[in-house]
Design a protein around this motif. Structure first.
Motif, mmCIF file in Angstrom:
data_model
loop_
_atom_site.group_PDB
_atom_site.id
_atom_site.type_symbol
_atom_site.label_atom_id
_atom_site.label_comp_id
_atom_site.label_asym_id
_atom_site.label_seq_id
_atom_site.Cartn_x
_atom_site.Cartn_y
_atom_site.Cartn_z
ATOM 1 N N PRO A 21 84.085 -90.597 -23.321
ATOM 2 C CA PRO A 21 82.770 -90.180 -23.818
ATOM 3 C C PRO A 21 81.921 -89.457 -22.773
ATOM 4 O O PRO A 21 81.216 -88.501 -23.100
ATOM 5 C CB PRO A 21 82.124 -91.504 -24.241
ATOM 6 N N TRP A 22 82.001 -89.886 -21.507
ATOM 7 C CA TRP A 22 81.149 -89.268 -20.486
ATOM 8 C C TRP A 22 81.534 -87.805 -20.246
ATOM 9 O O TRP A 22 80.689 -86.977 -19.891
ATOM 10 C CB TRP A 22 81.192 -90.064 -19.182
ATOM 11 N N ILE A 23 82.806 -87.486 -20.473
ATOM 12 C CA ILE A 23 83.240 -86.092 -20.315
ATOM 13 C C ILE A 23 82.639 -85.232 -21.427
ATOM 14 O O ILE A 23 82.184 -84.102 -21.192
ATOM 15 C CB ILE A 23 84.776 -86.000 -20.325
ATOM 16 N N LEU A 24 82.603 -85.765 -22.631
ATOM 17 C CA LEU A 24 81.974 -85.036 -23.743
ATOM 18 C C LEU A 24 80.486 -84.848 -23.487
ATOM 19 O O LEU A 24 79.930 -83.776 -23.761
ATOM 20 C CB LEU A 24 82.208 -85.803 -25.050
ATOM 21 N N VAL A 25 79.828 -85.878 -22.934
ATOM 22 C CA VAL A 25 78.397 -85.761 -22.601
ATOM 23 C C VAL A 25 78.184 -84.650 -21.574
ATOM 24 O O VAL A 25 77.295 -83.804 -21.719
ATOM 25 C CB VAL A 25 77.856 -87.109 -22.074
ATOM 26 N N CYS A 26 79.014 -84.633 -20.537
ATOM 27 C CA CYS A 26 78.896 -83.578 -19.515
ATOM 28 C C CYS A 26 79.130 -82.195 -20.108
ATOM 29 O O CYS A 26 78.447 -81.221 -19.756
ATOM 30 C CB CYS A 26 79.899 -83.831 -18.386
ATOM 31 N N ALA A 27 80.102 -82.101 -21.027
ATOM 32 C CA ALA A 27 80.377 -80.814 -21.670
ATOM 33 C C ALA A 27 79.173 -80.343 -22.473
ATOM 34 O O ALA A 27 78.841 -79.148 -22.489
ATOM 35 C CB ALA A 27 81.607 -80.937 -22.570
ATOM 36 N N ARG A 28 78.495 -81.268 -23.137
ATOM 37 C CA ARG A 28 77.303 -80.895 -23.919
ATOM 38 C C ARG A 28 76.174 -80.430 -22.993
ATOM 39 O O ARG A 28 75.448 -79.479 -23.314
ATOM 40 C CB ARG A 28 76.850 -82.082 -24.766
ATOM 41 N N PHE A 29 76.028 -81.083 -21.848
ATOM 42 C CA PHE A 29 75.041 -80.621 -20.870
ATOM 43 C C PHE A 29 75.360 -79.193 -20.427
ATOM 44 O O PHE A 29 74.469 -78.342 -20.343
ATOM 45 C CB PHE A 29 75.009 -81.554 -19.656
ATOM 46 N N MET A 30 76.639 -78.931 -20.154
ATOM 47 C CA MET A 30 77.035 -77.606 -19.685
ATOM 48 C C MET A 30 76.886 -76.566 -20.790
ATOM 49 O O MET A 30 76.563 -75.403 -20.521
ATOM 50 C CB MET A 30 78.469 -77.635 -19.165
ATOM 51 N N GLN A 31 77.124 -76.945 -22.038
ATOM 52 C CA GLN A 31 76.867 -76.021 -23.145
ATOM 53 C C GLN A 31 75.388 -75.630 -23.181
ATOM 54 O O GLN A 31 75.051 -74.465 -23.437
ATOM 55 C CB GLN A 31 77.255 -76.661 -24.477
ATOM 56 N N GLY A 32 74.517 -76.593 -22.923
ATOM 57 C CA GLY A 32 73.095 -76.305 -22.891
ATOM 58 C C GLY A 32 72.727 -75.330 -21.792
ATOM 59 O O GLY A 32 71.894 -74.433 -21.990
ATOM 60 N N VAL A 33 73.367 -75.492 -20.618
ATOM 61 C CA VAL A 33 73.116 -74.555 -19.514
ATOM 62 C C VAL A 33 73.580 -73.148 -19.909
ATOM 63 O O VAL A 33 72.875 -72.156 -19.693
ATOM 64 C CB VAL A 33 73.842 -75.019 -18.239
ATOM 65 N N GLY A 34 74.774 -73.058 -20.496
ATOM 66 C CA GLY A 34 75.287 -71.757 -20.919
ATOM 67 C C GLY A 34 74.394 -71.097 -21.947
ATOM 68 O O GLY A 34 74.094 -69.893 -21.860
ATOM 69 N N ALA A 35 73.941 -71.876 -22.919
ATOM 70 C CA ALA A 35 73.059 -71.328 -23.951
ATOM 71 C C ALA A 35 71.719 -70.898 -23.363
ATOM 72 O O ALA A 35 71.141 -69.887 -23.782
ATOM 73 C CB ALA A 35 72.838 -72.361 -25.049
ATOM 74 N N ALA A 36 71.215 -71.651 -22.370
ATOM 75 C CA ALA A 36 69.942 -71.297 -21.737
ATOM 76 C C ALA A 36 70.036 -69.969 -20.996
ATOM 77 O O ALA A 36 69.023 -69.300 -20.775
ATOM 78 C CB ALA A 36 69.518 -72.404 -20.765
ATOM 79 N N ALA A 37 71.260 -69.584 -20.608
ATOM 80 C CA ALA A 37 71.459 -68.282 -19.970
ATOM 81 C C ALA A 37 71.636 -67.178 -21.001
ATOM 82 O O ALA A 37 71.001 -66.124 -20.933
ATOM 83 C CB ALA A 37 72.671 -68.335 -19.036
ATOM 84 N N LEU A 38 72.491 -67.407 -22.005
ATOM 85 C CA LEU A 38 72.845 -66.296 -22.894
ATOM 86 C C LEU A 38 71.802 -66.023 -23.976
ATOM 87 O O LEU A 38 71.659 -64.865 -24.405
ATOM 88 C CB LEU A 38 74.222 -66.529 -23.517
ATOM 89 N N VAL A 39 71.038 -67.030 -24.407
ATOM 90 C CA VAL A 39 70.080 -66.797 -25.495
ATOM 91 C C VAL A 39 68.934 -65.880 -25.063
ATOM 92 O O VAL A 39 68.674 -64.856 -25.717
ATOM 93 C CB VAL A 39 69.554 -68.129 -26.063
#
Length: 371
Positions: free
Chosen positions: A53-71
């Motif tokens: 589960p903690w890996i999925l949580v980290c992946a969601r955090f990183m998705q947020g970082v990516g979206a904060a750049a591309l949006v």
């Protein structure tokens, strides 16, 4: 873990979108767009293969970082590529239509994929889309940035803005679970507010501020951002109540409830490009005001919702209200994204998305408390 899977994305996106929007102005919007897209795709792969589960949580955090750049990079590229006026208005209208189409694909497609393929494929499906965009972007997108600004970020402003916004969004997102006056909410909310005060002080003292405070005194910046904030409060509250009504009151499954959102989203897809044309012909103020009036009509039509019926009125209200939502959102985006000057397009896009995220957090916190 489930809470962090849901909120991790919102925290990093909301906390970093202002900073990364400004970074695009300084270091290149195309460069930031591609970096954000690559990170979002990579995080989707990691999340899909997550074995803990903690890996999925980290992946969601990183998705947020990516979206904060591309949006913000995508919106600022749009406003620099297309000339101000009819051309840009039509482009932002199409941009809004694609966002609405993405919503229905996520709502309905996500349910179908989860039911037949499993939740991991909800993440894997992002990968081919990201790869296709990464292949096309170098050929079709020009690079743009503020050539006159120093190539350094205001570190004090970046730290205080990112941590302050992140803490505020986290505090408000926890309200439905813990209540407005719990110790954790008051602690994180107060700390977030203090950090935002420190951010203002840091910007006053900086020779190259992350957010020039003069921008925040412009009426063309303040008004659309305030309207986007309020509109987002209503929008997220509306979706929250509708989801509860369709699933918890009427007893529909997630897939059926998702299908019932299709007419509403189709109205949005039709209204978004129409809003771009109307903004050119009758003006952004008239278009936005008319859209907000339709939102009010849609909300009034939905008031008969009950255990015994009223679904027809609810569906009609969803269609009219969502059409109005997009009629107002597009002109507000046109004004807000073009109000900060050619060299600050990323900053303007970051401000709009920050207002939207804060509005979503507040709206969900308020309506969940009332419910």
């Amino acid at each position: 873990d489930a809470g962090w899977i849901l909120n991790g994305y919102a925290l990093t996106f909301g906390g970093l979108v202002l900073l990364l929007g400004r970074a695009g102005d300084l270091y290149g919007r195309k460069r930031l767009f591609m970096a954000g897209l690559a990170l979002f795709g990579a995080a989707s792969i990691v999340g899909g293969f997550a074995w803990e589960p903690w890996i999925l949580v980290c992946a969601r955090f990183m998705q947020g970082v990516g979206a904060a750049a591309l949006v913000p990079a995508s919106l600022s590229l749009l406003t620099t590529i297309f000339a101000e006026g009819e051309e840009r208005n039509r482009a932002i209208g199409i941009y809004g239509a694609m966002a609405a189409l993405g919503f229905v694909v996520g709502m309905v497609g996500g349910g179908v994929i989860t039911e037949f393929l499993g939740w991991r494929w909800v993440l894997f499906v992002n990968v081919p889309v990201a790869l296709a965009a990464l292949v096309l972007a170098p050929a079709v997108l020009p690079e743009s940035r503020n050539e006159r600004a120093p190539r350094s970020l205001d570190l004090a402003g970046a730290l205080t803005a990112t941590s302050g916004l992140g803490l505020l969004i986290y505090a408000i997102s926890e309200v439905p679970e813990n209540g407005w006056f719990s110790t954790a909410i008051l602690l994180f909310g107060t700390l977030g507010a203090l950090l935002m005060i420190c951010f203002v002080v840091a910007e006053r003292c900086s020779s190259a501020p992350l957010v020039p405070l003069g921008v925040l005194r412009k009426r063309a910046v303040v008004v659309p951002n305030a309207a986007i904030f309020l509109q987002s409060m209503v929008g997220i509250a509306w979706l929250y109540v509708l989801t509860l009504y369709l699933q918890e009151v009427l007893g529909h499954g997630a897939l059926t409830a998702g299908l019932l959102f299709i007419p509403m989203t189709l109205a949005s897809v039709v209204a978004a490009p129409l809003a771009g044309r109307l903004a050119t012909r009758v003006g952004v103020r008239t278009t936005a005001s008319s859209g907000l009036a339709l939102v009010a009509v849609g909300l009034l039509l939905m008031t008969p919702m009950s255990l015994g019926g009223g679904l027809i009125f609810v569906l009609l209200g969803m269609v009219i209200g969502e059409g109005g939502f997009m009629l107002s959102n597009v002109p507000l985006t046109i004004v807000g994204s073009g109000s900060a000057g050619e060299d600050e397009r990323g900053l303007a896009a970051g401000l709009l998305n920050t207002s939207m995220q804060l509005g979503n957090a507040w709206g969900l916190g308020v309506v969940a408390t009332v419910v």
